[in-house]
Design an enzyme around this catalytic site. Sequence first.
Site, PDB file in Angstrom:
ATOM      1  N   SER A 143       0.867  -1.189   0.000  1.00  0.00           N
ATOM      2  CA  SER A 143       0.000   0.000   0.000  1.00  0.00           C
ATOM      3  C   SER A 143       0.894   1.226   0.000  1.00  0.00           C
ATOM      4  O   SER A 143       2.089   1.137   0.319  1.00  0.00           O
ATOM      5  CB  SER A 143      -0.871  -0.005   1.257  1.00  0.00           C
ATOM      6  OG  SER A 143      -1.421   1.273   1.484  1.00  0.00           O
ATOM      7  N   TYR A 156      -2.520  -0.430  10.385  1.00  0.00           N
ATOM      8  CA  TYR A 156      -2.478  -0.755   8.962  1.00  0.00           C
ATOM      9  C   TYR A 156      -1.100  -0.379   8.391  1.00  0.00           C
ATOM     10  O   TYR A 156      -0.469  -1.175   7.688  1.00  0.00           O
ATOM     11  CB  TYR A 156      -3.607   0.001   8.254  1.00  0.00           C
ATOM     12  CG  TYR A 156      -3.787  -0.331   6.793  1.00  0.00           C
ATOM     13  CD1 TYR A 156      -3.940  -1.649   6.365  1.00  0.00           C
ATOM     14  CD2 TYR A 156      -3.819   0.674   5.833  1.00  0.00           C
ATOM     15  CE1 TYR A 156      -4.109  -1.949   5.015  1.00  0.00           C
ATOM     16  CE2 TYR A 156      -3.996   0.389   4.491  1.00  0.00           C
ATOM     17  CZ  TYR A 156      -4.142  -0.921   4.085  1.00  0.00           C
ATOM     18  OH  TYR A 156      -4.313  -1.208   2.753  1.00  0.00           O
TER      19      TYR A 156
HETATM   20  N1  LIG Z   1      -8.664  -0.426  -1.498  1.00  0.00           N
HETATM   21  C1  LIG Z   1      -7.588   0.321  -1.350  1.00  0.00           C
HETATM   22  O1  LIG Z   1      -7.659   1.553  -1.428  1.00  0.00           O
HETATM   23  C2  LIG Z   1      -6.242  -0.282  -1.117  1.00  0.00           C
HETATM   24  C3  LIG Z   1      -5.130   0.560  -1.187  1.00  0.00           C
HETATM   25  C4  LIG Z   1      -3.873   0.019  -0.961  1.00  0.00           C
HETATM   26  C5  LIG Z   1      -3.733  -1.328  -0.717  1.00  0.00           C
HETATM   27  N2  LIG Z   1      -4.842  -2.129  -0.655  1.00  0.00           N
HETATM   28  C6  LIG Z   1      -4.636  -3.539  -0.364  1.00  0.00           C
HETATM   29  O2  LIG Z   1      -5.219  -4.317  -1.378  1.00  0.00           O
HETATM   30  C7  LIG Z   1      -5.602  -5.591  -0.854  1.00  0.00           C
HETATM   31  C8  LIG Z   1      -7.033  -5.902  -1.258  1.00  0.00           C
HETATM   32  O3  LIG Z   1      -7.881  -4.921  -0.684  1.00  0.00           O
HETATM   33  P1  LIG Z   1      -9.327  -4.535  -1.240  1.00  0.00           P
HETATM   34  O4  LIG Z   1      -9.348  -3.072  -1.394  1.00  0.00           O
HETATM   35  O5  LIG Z   1      -9.712  -5.414  -2.379  1.00  0.00           O
HETATM   36  O6  LIG Z   1     -10.180  -4.838   0.077  1.00  0.00           O
HETATM   37  P2  LIG Z   1     -11.416  -5.774   0.386  1.00  0.00           P
HETATM   38  O7  LIG Z   1     -12.409  -5.666  -0.705  1.00  0.00           O
HETATM   39  O8  LIG Z   1     -11.795  -5.454   1.784  1.00  0.00           O
HETATM   40  O9  LIG Z   1     -10.750  -7.221   0.293  1.00  0.00           O
HETATM   41  C9  LIG Z   1      -9.955  -7.751   1.309  1.00  0.00           C
HETATM   42  C10 LIG Z   1     -10.097  -9.241   1.277  1.00  0.00           C
HETATM   43  O10 LIG Z   1      -9.361  -9.815   2.347  1.00  0.00           O
HETATM   44  C11 LIG Z   1     -10.052 -10.963   2.774  1.00  0.00           C
HETATM   45  N3  LIG Z   1      -9.771 -11.240   4.190  1.00  0.00           N
HETATM   46  C12 LIG Z   1      -9.827 -10.382   5.228  1.00  0.00           C
HETATM   47  N4  LIG Z   1      -9.598 -11.028   6.389  1.00  0.00           N
HETATM   48  C13 LIG Z   1      -9.395 -12.339   6.062  1.00  0.00           C
HETATM   49  C14 LIG Z   1      -9.116 -13.505   6.819  1.00  0.00           C
HETATM   50  N5  LIG Z   1      -9.006 -13.492   8.151  1.00  0.00           N
HETATM   51  N6  LIG Z   1      -8.981 -14.681   6.155  1.00  0.00           N
HETATM   52  C15 LIG Z   1      -9.118 -14.737   4.814  1.00  0.00           C
HETATM   53  N7  LIG Z   1      -9.375 -13.662   4.041  1.00  0.00           N
HETATM   54  C16 LIG Z   1      -9.511 -12.473   4.669  1.00  0.00           C
HETATM   55  C17 LIG Z   1     -11.535 -10.638   2.593  1.00  0.00           C
HETATM   56  O11 LIG Z   1     -12.248 -11.811   2.259  1.00  0.00           O
HETATM   57  P3  LIG Z   1     -13.329 -12.492   3.245  1.00  0.00           P
HETATM   58  O12 LIG Z   1     -14.153 -11.383   3.805  1.00  0.00           O
HETATM   59  O13 LIG Z   1     -14.067 -13.424   2.358  1.00  0.00           O
HETATM   60  O14 LIG Z   1     -12.519 -13.192   4.265  1.00  0.00           O
HETATM   61  C18 LIG Z   1     -11.539  -9.685   1.407  1.00  0.00           C
HETATM   62  O15 LIG Z   1     -11.928 -10.338   0.205  1.00  0.00           O
HETATM   63  C19 LIG Z   1      -5.389  -5.478   0.671  1.00  0.00           C
HETATM   64  O16 LIG Z   1      -4.167  -6.077   1.027  1.00  0.00           O
HETATM   65  C20 LIG Z   1      -5.312  -3.995   0.925  1.00  0.00           C
HETATM   66  O17 LIG Z   1      -4.574  -3.684   2.066  1.00  0.00           O
HETATM   67  C21 LIG Z   1      -6.089  -1.639  -0.859  1.00  0.00           C
END
Ligand SMILES: NC(=O)c1ccc[n+]([C@@H]2O[C@H](COP(=O)([O-])OP(=O)(O)OC[C@H]3O[C@@H](n4cnc5c(N)ncnc54)[C@H](OP(=O)(O)O)[C@@H]3O)[C@@H](O)[C@H]2O)c1
Length: 243
Positions: A143, A156
Site C-alpha cells: 500500500s 495498517y
Molecule cells: N482499497 C484500497 O484503497 C487499497 C489501497 C492500498 C492497498 N490495498 C490492499 O489491497 C488488498 C485488497 O484490498 P481490497 O481493497 O480489495 O479490500 P477488500 O475488498 O476489503 O478485500 C480484502 C479481502 O481480504 C479478505 N480477508 C480479510 N480477512 C481475512 C481472513 N481473516 N482470512 C481470509 N481472508 C480475509 C476478505 O475476504 P473475506 O471477507 O471473504 O474473508 C476480502 O476479500 C489489501 O491487502 C489492501 O490492504 C487496498
Amino acid sequence: MDNRLQGKTVIITGAAGGIGEVLSEKLAECGMNIVLTGRRKEALEAVAEKVEQMGGRACVCAGDLSDMNFLEELLERTQAAFGGVDVLINNAGLSHRCPVEEMTPELFESIMKVNVQAPYFLCQKAVPYLRKSNFATIINIGSVVSHKGYPLQSVYAASKHALLGFSKSLANEVFKENIRVHVISPGSVFTDMIASVRPDLSPEGMILPEDMAEIVIFYLEHRHTNAVIDEIEVHRVTKEPFA
Ligand SMILES: NC(=O)c1ccc[n+]([C@@H]2O[C@H](COP(=O)([O-])OP(=O)(O)OC[C@H]3O[C@@H](n4cnc5c(N)ncnc54)[C@H](OP(=O)(O)O)[C@@H]3O)[C@@H](O)[C@H]2O)c1
C-alpha cells in the site's frame, strides 16, 4: 506471442471481492488456473462460477488466513487440484481507522495476523512448491502506507511496512533459486475497503481493481525477462505525482 500464463496456477487470497475478485477474473481470462481463497465461501463460489463460465478452471478453498493450519491446507489443496503452484498473490488485507489511543490488543493482533503473519507463512509454505515451477512468482499487495504514515491508520501502516520489509528479505533469500518476489503498493483503490478507511475521498479518479489486475498481468507477462521490477508504487490520477 505465446501466452506464457496459459495453464499456470495462481493462488489469490482475498478473492471474494474487491481487487482479488477482479484479479481472479482477469487472470482466468489469461488462461491461468485460479485458486480462490477467503472466508466467504458463497462469494468465492460465485467468483469461481464466473471464472468457469469464461472457460477457466477454478478451485475454491475457503478459510481463515489467521488460522495457521488453514495455510498448510491451502497449499495441499492447490497441489491436489492443479498439480503445483506457480504464482502466489498475497492480496487479502484488513484495515482499520482509529486513533492510536483507541486501538485494542485484540484488533491489533487480528490485523497483524491477516496482513503480516498470513503472507509470511504462506510464502514460507509455498516456497517448496514454487521451487518446482519455472514461473515461480510471489506478489505481495502492499500500500502507499508501506512507505508513509497517515494519521488514524497506525496498525495498517505498521502491517504494510512489515510486509514490505519481509518481501525485501524473502526476495533476497530466494532469487538465486529463480523465485521472484514483487510488491505492488497502491494508493486508493475503488473497493469497499477504501470507503471505510478514507470516507473523505471521492471515488472519482481512484485506481480501479481492473488497473491493479493490469499491473499484475504486466509482472507475469514479463516473468521471462532479465529486467526485474521489485516494487511498483501506484497513485490515483487525482493525487499529485512523486508525492
Ligand atoms: N482499497 C484500497 O484503497 C487499497 C489501497 C492500498 C492497498 N490495498 C490492499 O489491497 C488488498 C485488497 O484490498 P481490497 O481493497 O480489495 O479490500 P477488500 O475488498 O476489503 O478485500 C480484502 C479481502 O481480504 C479478505 N480477508 C480479510 N480477512 C481475512 C481472513 N481473516 N482470512 C481470509 N481472508 C480475509 C476478505 O475476504 P473475506 O471477507 O471473504 O474473508 C476480502 O476479500 C489489501 O491487502 C489492501 O490492504 C487496498
